[in-house]
Design an enzyme around this catalytic site. Structure first.
Site, PDB file in Angstrom:
ATOM      1  N   SER A 141     -93.784 -13.293 -23.407  1.00  0.00           N
ATOM      2  CA  SER A 141     -95.017 -12.983 -23.663  1.00  0.00           C
ATOM      3  C   SER A 141     -95.550 -12.368 -24.945  1.00  0.00           C
ATOM      4  O   SER A 141     -96.808 -12.269 -25.436  1.00  0.00           O
ATOM      5  CB  SER A 141     -95.792 -11.961 -22.673  1.00  0.00           C
ATOM      6  OG  SER A 141     -96.148 -12.672 -21.366  1.00  0.00           O
ATOM      7  N   SER A 171     -98.554 -14.001 -22.349  1.00  0.00           N
ATOM      8  CA  SER A 171     -99.671 -13.341 -21.958  1.00  0.00           C
ATOM      9  C   SER A 171    -100.229 -12.412 -23.038  1.00  0.00           C
ATOM     10  O   SER A 171    -101.362 -11.939 -22.799  1.00  0.00           O
ATOM     11  CB  SER A 171     -99.266 -12.201 -20.832  1.00  0.00           C
ATOM     12  OG  SER A 171     -98.562 -11.344 -20.945  1.00  0.00           O
ATOM     13  N   LYS A 227    -102.302  -4.098 -26.565  1.00  0.00           N
ATOM     14  CA  LYS A 227    -102.524  -5.067 -25.440  1.00  0.00           C
ATOM     15  C   LYS A 227    -103.067  -4.166 -24.346  1.00  0.00           C
ATOM     16  O   LYS A 227    -102.646  -2.994 -23.892  1.00  0.00           O
ATOM     17  CB  LYS A 227    -101.151  -5.517 -25.101  1.00  0.00           C
ATOM     18  CG  LYS A 227    -101.157  -6.676 -23.907  1.00  0.00           C
ATOM     19  CD  LYS A 227     -99.814  -7.212 -23.504  1.00  0.00           C
ATOM     20  CE  LYS A 227     -99.783  -8.180 -22.697  1.00  0.00           C
ATOM     21  NZ  LYS A 227     -98.460  -8.867 -22.551  1.00  0.00           N
TER      22      LYS A 227
END
Ligand code: GLN
Length: 474
Positions: free
Chosen positions: A176, A152, A77
């Protein structure tokens, strides 16, 4: 291509059926082919990945021992730093920021021989539930390109689901990792707070943030968690989790009545109840429990999180990191840079957070939310005296359409209603695929959430793994 687990790839490498370079190349090709449409990656490092794969092949050729993660292609990420790589947190303010060091989790993966393919998309600074808040364009759900992948960590979840990497790292502040895992039909695990070092994670809300794996099966998630966890001198909040004897006999499962009330899509509810039934049929004891303060979870989260966000994001001042807008005075530089480079959601949360921390409102909001946080934690402590794990849906709905919730922040925030509890209380929780629903002709995945007591990470993992075993045998 048939999905291969970490262990299966390891076997192929050891038996020399495929080289690490061949495997890496096949995933890079998959990115080249699919990511134009899905947009899970913000950057890809072909050269770096191939170089790492070559090293693994040399080791194998020399007969040196390699670990299970050696040669496994990963996505990271883009709010976790990787030395020499751009790290944007999907924000314009860090558009040209190059990380000068490796996050502890990245260092651990590198030491284990993992092949890092690139950095994955997210909502700006991890604030959101759909990746629509990314400054670089949203990621699409591989199961239906008209729907969001969740957020996210939507890029990580979509990349794993579309087989553009074997596994990925995400971060979870309010859900997330788990929510995008549920939306994309993959496994997502957030550990007990502190079990994984946060050093090198771009901070969102430091008392809630946890880094964790997104993977195709529970065993893969466990292997990755084993590799990245542990006490770290660079993160004073990090702790050691014991890998005790696994609990899979006479499991006591708590079903919180507060999590099965109004607002849940009926197909989601049906899938989750069906999964719980499978546990019951296989000898688990199902028990209704109560988490009386659960209804305040979202309110507490949306006070504490923005408060911490407003403090953490003060460092992006146009001088220390990334973007810089020239102006006549220092204060003007701050103002111009932040106004130009932060997106709407980030600005909304900074404003909310400065308000809840301001004198006169601090006691009414921040301090009170901290008190309710304790009550929520106590609810969980009481529940874990009666049961081993708690099972709930991960999300109240199936993946929604682009634009469906982005105009209405509160409806977007509601997608976190089942996940924030674990963050507020610092507990381990996993999201596993538990069924499919049919919506407008498309098959969409549903996730089951399993929450465990503090430090009971391996119980959560092994109880999650039981579900995969039921499915294989049915
Ligand atoms: N969707 C939640 C939010 O918008 C969770 C974010 C996260 O866990 N990083 O805050």
């Amino acid at each position: 291509m048939q999905f291969l687990s970490i262990k299966q790839i390891h076997k192929q490498l050891m038996s020399r059926e495929r080289s690490s370079q061949e495997i890496t190349k096949s995933f890079l090709d998959a990115i080249g082919e699919k990511d134009k449409e899905i947009h899970a990656f913000l950057s890809v490092s072909e050269e770096g990945a191939m170089r790492q794969a070559e090293k693994i092949d040399q080791k194998i050729a020399k007969g040196e021992a390699i670990g299970e993660l050696a040669g496994i292609p990963f996505g990271i990420k883009d709010n976790i730093v990787l030395m020499g790589f751009r790290c944007t947190a999907a924000s314009k303010i860090l558009e040209n920021y190059e990380a000068p060091y490796d996050a502890t989790v990245v260092k651990k993966l590198k030491d284990a021989g993992a092949v890092i393919l690139g950095k994955t998309n997210l909502d700006e600074f991890a604030m959101g539930s759909s990746t629509e808040n990314s400054a670089y364009g949203a990621t699409k759900n591989p199961h239906d390109l008209e729907r969001v992948p969740g957020g996210s960590s939507g890029g990580s979840a979509a990349a794993v689901a579309a087989e553009m990497c074997v596994a990925a790292l995400g971060s979870d502040t309010g859900g997330s990792i788990r929510q995008p895992a549920a939306f994309c039909g993959v496994v997502g695990f957030r550990a007990t707070y502190g079990a994984v070092s946060r050093y090198g994670l771009i901070a969102m809300a430091s008392s809630l943030d946890v880094i964790g794996p997104l993977a195709r099966c529970v065993e893969d998630a466990r292997i990755i968690f084993d590799a990245i966890r542990g006490k770290d001198t660079f993160d004073a909040t990090s702790i050691e989790i014991k890998n005790e004897k696994l609990k899979t006999k006479n499991v006591r499962i708590g079903i919180p009545k507060e999590y099965f009330g109004e607002g849940i899509d009926k197909d989601v509810k049906k899938s989750v109840e069906g999964a719980i039934k499978k546990y019951e049929e296989n000898g688990a004891k199902i028990q209704e429990i109560s988490l009386p303060h659960a209804e305040y979870g979202l309110a507490v989260y949306y006070i504490l999180m923005p408060s911490e966000v407003s403090a953490n994001l003060a460092r992006y001042d146009g001088i220390r990191y990334g973007a810089h807008e020239e102006a006549d005075s220092l204060v003007e530089t701050y103002r111009k840079t932040r106004e130009k480079c932060f997106g709407n959601e980030v600005r909304r949360r900074i404003m909310l957070g400065t308000y809840t921390l301001s004198s006169g409102y601090y006691d009414a909001y921040y301090v009170r939310a901290e008190k309710v946080r304790m009550l929520i934690k106590q609810d969980f402590d009481n529940a874990f005296r009666l049961v081993d794990v708690i099972m709930t849906p991960v999300t109240p709905t199936v993946p929604f359409r682009f634009g469906e919730k982005s105009k209405d922040p509160v409806s977007m925030y509601l997608s976190d209603m089942f996940t924030v509890g674990a963050n507020i209380a610092g507990l381990p929780a996993i999201s596993i695929p538990c069924g499919w629903t049919l919506k407008e002709g498309k098959k969409l995945p549903v996730g089951l959430q399993i929450i465990g007591g503090e430090g009971r990470d391996y119980d959560v993992i092994s109880i999650a793994q039981m579900f995969e075993i039921f499915q294989k045998s049915s």
